[in-house]
Scaffold this motif. Structure first.
Motif, short mmCIF file in Angstrom:
data_model
loop_
_atom_site.label_atom_id
_atom_site.label_comp_id
_atom_site.label_asym_id
_atom_site.label_seq_id
_atom_site.Cartn_x
_atom_site.Cartn_y
_atom_site.Cartn_z
N GLU A 96 9.49 4.79 -12.23
CA GLU A 96 9.62 6.12 -11.62
C GLU A 96 9.05 7.19 -12.56
O GLU A 96 8.37 8.14 -12.11
N PHE A 97 9.28 7.04 -13.85
CA PHE A 97 8.72 7.99 -14.83
C PHE A 97 7.21 7.92 -14.84
O PHE A 97 6.52 8.96 -14.84
N VAL A 98 6.65 6.70 -14.88
CA VAL A 98 5.19 6.55 -14.89
C VAL A 98 4.59 7.11 -13.60
O VAL A 98 3.54 7.77 -13.62
N LYS A 99 5.27 6.87 -12.50
CA LYS A 99 4.76 7.35 -11.23
C LYS A 99 4.73 8.88 -11.18
O LYS A 99 3.80 9.49 -10.63
N SER A 100 5.73 9.52 -11.78
CA SER A 100 5.80 10.98 -11.73
C SER A 100 4.99 11.65 -12.83
O SER A 100 4.76 12.87 -12.78
N ASN A 101 4.55 10.89 -13.84
CA ASN A 101 3.82 11.48 -14.96
C ASN A 101 2.45 10.84 -15.19
O ASN A 101 1.92 10.87 -16.29
N MET A 102 1.90 10.25 -14.16
CA MET A 102 0.60 9.61 -14.32
C MET A 102 -0.50 10.68 -14.52
O MET A 102 -0.31 11.84 -14.13
N PRO A 103 -1.61 10.31 -15.16
CA PRO A 103 -2.70 11.27 -15.40
C PRO A 103 -3.17 11.95 -14.12
O PRO A 103 -3.07 11.38 -13.02
N ASN A 104 -3.71 13.19 -14.26
CA ASN A 104 -4.08 14.00 -13.10
C ASN A 104 -5.16 13.34 -12.24
O ASN A 104 -5.10 13.37 -11.01
N ASN A 105 -6.17 12.73 -12.89
CA ASN A 105 -7.24 12.14 -12.10
C ASN A 105 -6.74 10.99 -11.23
O ASN A 105 -7.14 10.82 -10.09
N ILE A 106 -5.83 10.20 -11.81
CA ILE A 106 -5.27 9.07 -11.03
C ILE A 106 -4.34 9.60 -9.94
O ILE A 106 -4.33 9.09 -8.81
N ARG A 107 -3.57 10.66 -10.26
CA ARG A 107 -2.67 11.23 -9.25
C ARG A 107 -3.47 11.77 -8.06
O ARG A 107 -3.09 11.57 -6.90
N ALA A 109 -6.48 10.93 -7.02
CA ALA A 109 -7.04 9.81 -6.24
C ALA A 109 -5.96 9.12 -5.41
O ALA A 109 -6.19 8.76 -4.24
N TYR A 110 -4.77 8.97 -5.99
CA TYR A 110 -3.67 8.32 -5.28
C TYR A 110 -3.23 9.14 -4.07
O TYR A 110 -3.02 8.61 -2.97
N GLU A 111 -3.10 10.48 -4.26
CA GLU A 111 -2.67 11.33 -3.15
C GLU A 111 -3.72 11.37 -2.04
O GLU A 111 -3.38 11.37 -0.85
N ALA A 112 -5.00 11.38 -2.42
CA ALA A 112 -6.05 11.36 -1.41
C ALA A 112 -6.01 10.06 -0.61
O ALA A 112 -6.15 10.06 0.62
N ALA A 113 -5.83 8.95 -1.30
CA ALA A 113 -5.77 7.66 -0.60
C ALA A 113 -4.54 7.59 0.31
O ALA A 113 -4.60 7.03 1.41
N MET A 114 -3.42 8.17 -0.13
CA MET A 114 -2.22 8.17 0.70
C MET A 114 -2.41 8.99 1.95
O MET A 114 -1.93 8.63 3.03
N GLN A 115 -3.13 10.12 1.85
CA GLN A 115 -3.38 10.95 3.04
C GLN A 115 -4.27 10.21 4.03
O GLN A 115 -4.06 10.29 5.24
N GLU A 116 -5.24 9.48 3.52
CA GLU A 116 -6.12 8.73 4.43
C GLU A 116 -5.35 7.58 5.10
O GLU A 116 -5.56 7.29 6.27
N ALA A 117 -4.48 6.93 4.33
CA ALA A 117 -3.73 5.79 4.88
C ALA A 117 -2.57 6.22 5.74
O ALA A 117 -1.97 5.40 6.43
N ASP A 118 -2.24 7.50 5.74
CA ASP A 118 -1.08 7.97 6.52
C ASP A 118 -1.29 7.78 8.01
O ASP A 118 -0.33 7.66 8.77
N GLU A 119 -2.54 7.76 8.42
CA GLU A 119 -2.82 7.59 9.85
C GLU A 119 -2.44 6.19 10.32
O GLU A 119 -1.98 6.01 11.44
N THR A 120 -2.66 5.20 9.49
CA THR A 120 -2.34 3.82 9.89
C THR A 120 -0.83 3.56 9.88
O THR A 120 -0.34 2.74 10.65
N ALA A 121 -0.11 4.23 8.97
CA ALA A 121 1.35 4.10 8.87
C ALA A 121 1.77 2.66 8.63
O ALA A 121 2.75 2.19 9.18
N ASP A 122 1.01 1.96 7.83
CA ASP A 122 1.34 0.58 7.47
C ASP A 122 2.02 0.57 6.11
O ASP A 122 1.44 1.00 5.11
N GLN A 123 3.25 0.06 6.08
CA GLN A 123 4.03 0.08 4.85
C GLN A 123 3.38 -0.75 3.75
O GLN A 123 3.43 -0.41 2.57
N GLY A 124 2.75 -1.86 4.15
CA GLY A 124 2.09 -2.71 3.16
C GLY A 124 0.95 -2.01 2.45
O GLY A 124 0.74 -2.19 1.25
N VAL A 125 0.22 -1.15 3.18
CA VAL A 125 -0.89 -0.40 2.58
C VAL A 125 -0.35 0.59 1.56
O VAL A 125 -0.92 0.75 0.47
N PHE A 126 0.76 1.25 1.88
CA PHE A 126 1.36 2.20 0.94
C PHE A 126 1.76 1.50 -0.35
O PHE A 126 1.54 2.01 -1.46
#
Length: 916
Positions: A96-107, A109-126
């Motif tokens: 949880e600490f690593v997830k909340s304090n990961m480097p900005n570039n990785i964060r 990219a992760y948030e952008a990928a989550m927004q794109e995958a939000d349309e599919t709503a597949d838990q496995g993809v998340f």
């Protein structure tokens, strides 16, 4: 680099061809582990190959591997406690600490990928995206370790990642031991004493480090309390002390506090199965006898039994009864009996319907002797009250008719209550009659025409059956007591007679009348003893089930078990009625013989889902076979048929019963043993192990039952629809028990004679495989060569030829010069007939295909003719019918002429005219 190279060499040599090298390498690793020389990144790998070497075929390698695992456990680079729960909790926090304090570039990219995958709503993809982001963050932290001038936040992030990786490696280390738990338990079952002792020592150390596998391992290890080897029993007892009684690391010299010992015993007994409880009782009994458990521990347990509630109260009462098996004074005193009455059978038990506590209390009461009536004794007064409460428990006065689980819990409590009554009650038959009459009044309170609840009837049947069985045991115990008393009396008179005879011989006197009187009295005593035995047999045969109170309800039990018209649908009722019928059948031979057909019918008609009834019936049939073998013998094939039951539980119980019957010579090993042979390939490992045990024990007998049964087993298995791998696995195992040369020679002859009787090439292939598994000598080779004509027509099959070729290969290794000529000649014949047979097979296959094509062609021609005839009949009138018939006949003759046979006749006619 040089260190890593040396460690790589040690890792490779763990799998060396030489067992001495493997053992020496493992010992080198033990030294490294004890000296802290195993790098952290190699701990997991070393643990892995140490677990793998537990499967080694050499004893000293297995011993060294287990010692290495113990050394890795004792010198692990993690905390002293290896309980996985704190590590899992810590790992979740770190993630949880690593997830909340990961480097900005990785964060980003992760948030952008989550927004794109939000349309599919597949838990496995998340989850995949989150894992990828965390992996990238950890990789980023690893790359920053060699960078100078990091900020405080970056340093904290890197240190957290290091802690995360360390925690994950600790969990992986723990998981390795958990996944190898079955392997560790397999070491406990080894026939080698060193394997067992090393496994026990490992479980002791694992318990000190709080590995979860240690508890289950120690419970399995307690079964070794019944081992035939004294050294193993002593080792198990010492392990029990080290884990549950003594302070870790003191080798049993320093004990834990009394409260801690009591707590350990309560936890152990509270979660144990029935078989485990028997082993725990044996261990506690020996420790109490050796005074290894302080008396204060039992005082604490009495306090828990009187003040605690639920499972703790029942467990405390159970441990007290275990201790009382070695020291009766733990329970047998007026004050403690009063405490047992209040705590185990008092108002708390009645109000909460705590059947577990009642069962434990009744079990503890079985540790005291039979009460002697004395109205002035405080102990007897308390025992009278206890007997009244036991009768109430046995009747089920507190049971609820609308609660199935309540009745299920009552069964075991009632059983123990009745057992306790037959031990402490001065007149158990009177108390039993009162219980039956009391239940009868409640059951039929509305008259014979009224209906009753199925659970109430189930309880009544259970009590009837168990009391009947206990009356039989009680009667036989009384008979034994009388017999022993008469034997002691006769022995004393015989000693007096012998002394008188010696004295008379010394004085030279004549035979006196006293000697004649003594001998006559001894003869009368023998007659009286025989008469007593006849009376006891008559009581069990006619009184208990026939003319007695219980016999009145026999027809009711038979009617419920028969269940004509499917009037009774309750599973518990049918189970209870069937069990009661089996117990009544165990008492009387005539009753057993009369109702055996009904019992087997009920077994065959049992619902597929009611495995409890079928399993109980099979076990009861084993008891019947012991008591009345002649009556049960005609039904033996139907008992073997239960090995094909769809339930694993029923198959396991059936095999267990048959194993006991066969090894005790109560059932003859006949052709049905093929059913047991099929159990060698059962899906359940316990069934496979039990069947192997049976054949192993049979192989020790002097009359060679396996050798005598093998031809029939081969014949029957080859006729069944078994997979080839299953057949060959079974026969490879059984043929391994044929050790004598004479038996191998006779089997070769017998199996060769069976080739002409085979109806398919697969059966011949099976026979050839069995012959190839036997040990060959010169006589066997000559037998195979002389009987060549019996199997030469099957050599075209690749499997058959392969089997005989393997025999030739093995024979050439030991053949003498004169035998080599015979082998070469035999090999030449095999190769020739194999080639001829393959050509004949190919020709036969071509003929079959040609015949099939001709048949199809003729069918098509007939179909065309029929269609043409129907078309012409529909188009032409009656006057054209004759022309159609003529055309049809002409077409028919043309077809005949154009057919192969017609053309051949024309050709023969032309040849005849040419010759003329």
């Amino acid at each position: 680099k040089s260190r890593d190279a040396l460690l790589d060499v040690l890792s490779e040599r763990v799998y060396d061809v030489s067992s001495y090298t493997r053992a020496a390498v493992l010992k080198a690793w033990i030294g490294l582990a004890q000296g802290g020389g195993v790098p952290l990144e190699r701990v997991k790998f070393v643990t892995s190959f140490a677990i793998d070497r537990l499967q080694d075929k050499t004893v000293m390698v297995r011993r060294s591997a287990m010692q290495l695992l113990t050394a890795l456990l004792e010198n692990n680079p993690y905390m002293g406690c290896l309980d996985p729960d704190p590590y899992k909790k810590k790992l979740a926090e770190l993630y949880e600490f690593v997830k909340s304090n990961m480097p900005n570039n990785i964060r980003e990219a992760y948030e952008a990928a989550m927004q794109e995958a939000d349309e599919t709503a597949d838990q496995g993809v998340f989850q995949e995206l989150e894992a990828a982001a965390l992996g990238a963050a950890i990789a980023e932290a690893d790359s920053m370790t060699d960078v100078d001038g990091l900020s405080e936040q970056e340093n904290e992030f890197c240190s957290t990642v290091k802690a995360l990786k360390f925690t994950q490696s600790a969990l992986d280390f723990i998981d390795q031991f958990e996944q190898a738990n079955e392997t560790f338990q397999g070491m406990l079952l080894s026939a080698t004493t060193s394997d067992v002792t090393e496994a026990l020592r490992f479980f002791v150390r694992a318990r000190h480090f709080k590995l979860p596998c240690a508890i289950t391992g120690m419970k399995h290890a307690l079964a070794l309390m019944w081992s035939s080897e004294q050294s193993i029993r002593d080792e198990v007892l010492q392990a029990f002390v080290d884990v549950f009684v003594a302070t870790p690391g003191t080798n049993g010299k320093e004990l834990l506090s009394d409260n801690q010992i009591a707590h350990n015993l309560l936890v152990l007994a509270g979660k144990a199965s029935v078989s485990e409880l028997a082993s725990i009782e044996e261990a506690i009994g020996r420790l109490v006898k050796n005074e290894k458990i302080p008396a204060e521990v039992f005082l604490i347990l009495w306090s828990v039994a009187s003040k605690a509630s639920g499972e703790a109260r029942a467990a405390a009462m159970l441990v007290l009864s275990m201790g009382a098996s070695a020291d009766r004074s733990i329970v047998d005193s007026a004050s403690r009996l009063k405490l047992l009455l209040e705590a185990g059978l008092g108002d708390y038990t009645e109000d909460h319907r705590d059947w577990r506590t009642a069962r434990s209390a009744a079990y503890a009461l079985q540790r005291i002797g039979r009460a002697q009536p004395d109205s002035t004794s405080a102990k007897y007064i308390i025992l009278e009250q206890i007997m009244e409460r036991l009768c109430a428990v046995a009747r089920g006065d507190w049971c609820l008719d609308d609660n199935t689980e309540d009745t299920k819990m009552w069964f075991s409590a009632s059983e123990q209550a009745i057992d306790a009554l037959f031990i402490i009650c001065p007149e158990p038959e009177v108390a039993s009659a009162e219980i039956i009459k009391g239940m009868e009044e409640v059951l039929f309170e509305g008259g014979s025409s009224s209906s009753t609840h199925s659970l109430r009837l189930s309880r009544f049947f259970f009590v009837l059956g168990h009391i009947a069985l206990k009356l039989l045991v009680y009667t036989e115990s009384l008979s034994g007591s009388v017999r022993r008393a008469n034997a002691a009396k006769s022995l004393k008179k015989q000693e007096i007679a012998d002394k008188a005879k010696v004295a008379n011989h010394k004085t030279g006197g004549q035979r006196c009348d006293d000697e004649d009187d003594i001998e006559a009295e001894l003869g009368i005593a023998a007659e009286v003893e025989a008469e007593n035995e006849r009376k006891v047999a008559d009581i069990s045969e006619k009184e208990i089930v026939g003319r007695g109170l219980i016999g009145l309800f026999g027809p009711l039990i038979v009617r419920v078990v028969g269940n004509e018209g499917q009037k009774f649908s309750s599973e518990i009722l049918m189970q209870s009625a069937t069990l009661a019928l089996c117990k009544l059948m165990c008492i009387s031979g005539s009753f057993c013989e009369k109702h055996l057909p009904l019992l087997f019918t009920a077994l065959a008609n049992a619902p597929p889902g009611d495995t409890i009834m079928r399993a109980n019936t099979v076990v009861a049939l084993g008891d019947l076979a012991f008591r009345f073998p002649n009556e049960v013998e005609p039904y033996t094939p139907r008992l073997y048929a239960c090995l094909r039951d769809g339930s694993t539980k029923v198959r396991r119980h059936t095999l267990m019963v048959l194993t006991h019957l066969i090894l005790n010579d109560m059932v003859k090993v006949k052709g049905q043993v093929c059913e047991i042979a099929m159990c060698l390939r059962d899906n359940d490992p316990r069934i496979r192990d039990m069947s192997r045990l049976l054949f192993h024990e049979l192989s020790k007998r002097s009359n060679s039952p396996i050798y005598n049964l093998l031809p029939d087993i081969v014949s029957q298995l080859s006729q069944m629809s078994l997979r080839k791998d299953d057949f060959r696995g079974i026969m490879s195992f059984l043929l391994g028990y044929i050790k004598k040369e004479k038996q191998n020679e006779m089997l070769v002859e017998k199996l060769c004679q069976r080739f002409p009787k085979c109806t398919s090439i697969s059966q011949k292939s099976d026979l050839a495989f069995c012959i190839a598994q036997l040990k060959m000598n010169e006589k066997s080779i000559k037998t195979l060569s002389d009987n060549f004509k019996l199997y030469k027509d099957s050599l075209f099959d690749d499997d058959v030829k392969k089997s005989f070729t393997s025999i030739i290969g093995k024979a050439k290794k030991f053949a003498k010069p004169e035998l080599k000529e015979c082998i070469d000649e035999w090999e030449t014949k095999i190769n020739e007939h194999a080639g001829i047979g393959q050509e004949d097979q190919i020709a036969g296959q071509k003929a079959e295909r040609a015949k099939a094509r001709a048949t199809k062609r003729a069918a098509r021609n007939r179909k065309k003719q029929e269609d043409s005839f129907e078309a012409q009949s529909s188009d032409n009138d009656g006057s054209d019918g004759e022309q159609a018939v003529d055309k049809e006949n002409q077409s028919f003759h043309e077809n005949i002429d154009n057919s192969p046979s017609g053309k051949q006749k024309k050709r023969q006619s032309r040849q005849a005219r040419t010759l003329a």
